[in-house]
Design a protein around this motif. Structure first.
Motif, short mmCIF file in Angstrom:
data_model
loop_
_atom_site.label_atom_id
_atom_site.label_comp_id
_atom_site.label_asym_id
_atom_site.label_seq_id
_atom_site.Cartn_x
_atom_site.Cartn_y
_atom_site.Cartn_z
N ASN A 114 0.97 -1.22 0.03
CA ASN A 114 -0.04 -0.08 0.21
C ASN A 114 0.77 1.29 0.08
O ASN A 114 1.78 1.37 0.95
CB ASN A 114 -0.91 -0.04 1.45
N HIS A 115 0.62 2.21 -0.96
CA HIS A 115 1.55 3.27 -1.19
C HIS A 115 1.35 4.41 0.19
O HIS A 115 2.54 5.00 0.49
CB HIS A 115 1.14 3.88 -2.34
N ILE A 116 0.41 4.35 0.54
CA ILE A 116 0.26 5.32 1.80
C ILE A 116 1.05 4.90 3.13
O ILE A 116 1.74 5.41 3.67
CB ILE A 116 -1.33 5.65 2.26
N ALA A 118 3.42 2.84 2.77
CA ALA A 118 4.77 2.88 2.54
C ALA A 118 5.37 4.20 2.93
O ALA A 118 6.45 4.41 3.51
CB ALA A 118 5.11 2.57 1.21
N HIS A 119 4.59 5.21 2.53
CA HIS A 119 5.13 6.72 2.84
C HIS A 119 5.40 6.63 4.28
O HIS A 119 6.35 7.17 4.92
CB HIS A 119 4.03 7.70 2.61
N ILE A 120 4.81 6.08 5.18
CA ILE A 120 4.96 6.08 6.68
C ILE A 120 6.24 5.32 6.97
O ILE A 120 6.87 5.75 7.78
CB ILE A 120 3.64 5.36 7.49
N VAL A 145 0.93 13.39 4.26
CA VAL A 145 0.53 14.50 3.56
C VAL A 145 1.44 14.61 2.18
O VAL A 145 2.54 14.87 1.88
CB VAL A 145 1.14 15.89 4.25
N SER A 146 0.49 14.35 0.98
CA SER A 146 1.24 14.10 -0.01
C SER A 146 0.30 14.94 -1.31
O SER A 146 -0.47 15.50 -0.95
CB SER A 146 1.38 12.67 -0.51
N GLY A 147 0.56 14.61 -2.62
CA GLY A 147 -0.14 15.14 -3.65
C GLY A 147 -1.64 14.55 -3.87
O GLY A 147 -2.36 15.41 -4.09
N THR A 337 9.49 12.18 -0.84
CA THR A 337 8.69 12.17 -2.15
C THR A 337 8.65 10.43 -2.69
O THR A 337 9.50 9.90 -1.95
CB THR A 337 9.20 13.27 -3.09
N ASP A 338 7.79 10.47 -3.56
CA ASP A 338 7.86 9.00 -3.89
C ASP A 338 9.12 8.40 -4.22
O ASP A 338 9.94 8.83 -5.03
CB ASP A 338 6.84 8.75 -5.38
N ASN A 339 9.33 7.07 -3.75
CA ASN A 339 10.55 6.08 -3.97
C ASN A 339 10.35 5.00 -3.49
O ASN A 339 9.05 4.51 -3.23
CB ASN A 339 11.56 6.99 -2.97
ZN ZN Z 1 3.29 9.26 -2.61
#
Ligand code: ZN
Ligand code: KG4
Length: 371
Positions: A114-116, A118-120, A145-147, A337-339
């Protein structure tokens, strides 16, 4: 927990084609990101069709680069992971199918991420600046908090989430991007607004949508408030011009009404742009920080984790650190940012808990954090 487990992770949910190799969920062996930002800049935003095609063109080179530091090459990889949502369907499909194909042919386990989430998990990654940092302590309150997303979550353990609140309209990053466009600043809007606001005089105060008794957010009213400020300024300027009555009347009476996001406003003096950029940024930061601090107190968080592209914002970092009752962790900008490194980190803790996915895992463009 096997700290030697090495995961190849792929991320293609939006406009970054990324691959990374992560060991033990925390050590970055490689982290390669090919940004498409130049392709999309000419359109003033991300075009899904362009994004999907760019991923296809770029993924091979990105993967080769990510595998380069491994002495044993493919033999050093124990599992393959990819983002399966949320994101742009066509974009997600490239990374997901490439990851599944690799896992299938090499007979490796496959983990969908899950991308969200993963941000965490970017907050678990070790960096050169802090190679020995201890892992975050649960319970944590995470502000993502992302785009595409803005949410507050309570994590009580790996994979144990409680969504506390989320945006009811625009994501914070989306608001930065739309307001930057209104102010005639570049894309992406976040860094442009931050730069414009630096050293700008105060004096303008924009509204805050508190949505009392809720951890939800709303940013679309703020965007409209900026638009009204711009229109008021233009009306005042027009009134000062010789023969003002006629042209001002013509402009306001004759123009069709356009949605704020469609209206670019060039020719504003830099001081006006700077003041509005600052006021906008202060308003967003105030609401984000106030709600995060309240949640951390209410749920007895041991730490606050900040995540997503907007976590790169220096005012947000500064203000959260100043007001937080517990330690605040923020990944370095490149991991906000996305990675794919963050995908590898999240995949490790899922894999460690025995989670794997089958070849039939489909993309889920609207996947929720607890979905
Ligand atoms: Zn993202
Ligand atoms: O997480 P991300 O790379 O992509 C998504 O998953 O959406 O976030 C991109 C967003 C963009 O809206 C961009 O304007 C915003 O993050 N952003 C910032 C800053 N740097 C990037 N917003 C505010 N201040 C920044 N310094």
């Amino acid at each position: 927990m096997n700290r030697q487990v090495t995961i190849l992770a792929i991320e293609t949910s939006c406009d970054e084609t990324a691959a990374a190799v992560i060991r033990g969920g925390r050590t970055i062996i490689s982290n390669v990101v090919a940004s498409q930002i130049d392709e999309h800049r000419r359109y003033g935003g991300i075009v899904p069709e362009v994004a999907s095609r760019q991923h296809i063109l770029t993924i091979d080179a990105v993967l080769r680069e990510a595998l380069r530091p491994l002495p044993g090459g493919w033999n050093d990889i124990h599992a393959v992971a990819a983002t399966y949502g949320p994101g742009l369907a066509g974009a997600l499909m490239t990374g997901l199918n490439v990851a599944k194909a690799i896992a299938w042919i090499r007979e490796l386990p496959f983990v969908g991420v899950n991308h969200i989430e993963a941000h965490i998990y970017a907050n678990w990654l070790l960096t050169d600046a802090q190679p020995e940092a201890p892992a975050p302590q649960f319970p944590v309150v995470a502000l993502v908090v992302s785009g595409g997303h803005t949410l507050l979550a309570l994590l009580e353990g790996h994979g144990r989430y409680r969504l506390l609140g989320q945006t009811r309209d625009d994501a914070a990053g989306e608001a930065f991007d739309k307001v930057a466009r209104l102010l005639g600043l570049g894309f992406p809007g976040g860094p442009a607004i931050q730069r414009a606001a630096e050293g700008a005089p105060g004096g303008v105060v924009l509204p805050r949508a508190w949505l009392r008794d809720s951890y939800d957010f709303s940013f679309s009213g703020l965007k409209t408030a900026v638009l009204h400020q711009i229109r008021d300024y233009q009306a005042r300027e027009a009134a000062l011009q010789p023969g003002a009555g006629k042209s001002a009347g013509k402009r306001s009476g004759g123009a069709p009404s356009t949605p704020p996001e469609a209206t670019a406003t060039p020719h504003l003096p830099p001081t006006v742009v700077a003041r509005l950029a600052r006021a906008f940024q202060e308003s967003v930061v105030d609401v984000l920080v106030t709600k995060t601090v309240e949640a951390a107190r209410a749920f007895g968080a041991a730490e606050i984790l900040l995540a997503g592209g907007v976590a790169a914002n220096l005012r947000l970092r500064e203000e959260l650190n100043r007001r937080a009752p517990v330690p605040v962790r923020v990944p370095p900008v490149a991991l906000c940012t996305d990675n794919a490194a963050m995908i590898g980190a999240a995949a490790f803790y899922r894999f460690d808990a025995g989670i794997q996915h089958g070849w039939d895992l489909d993309v889920q463009p609207n996947l929720a954090l607890d979905g």
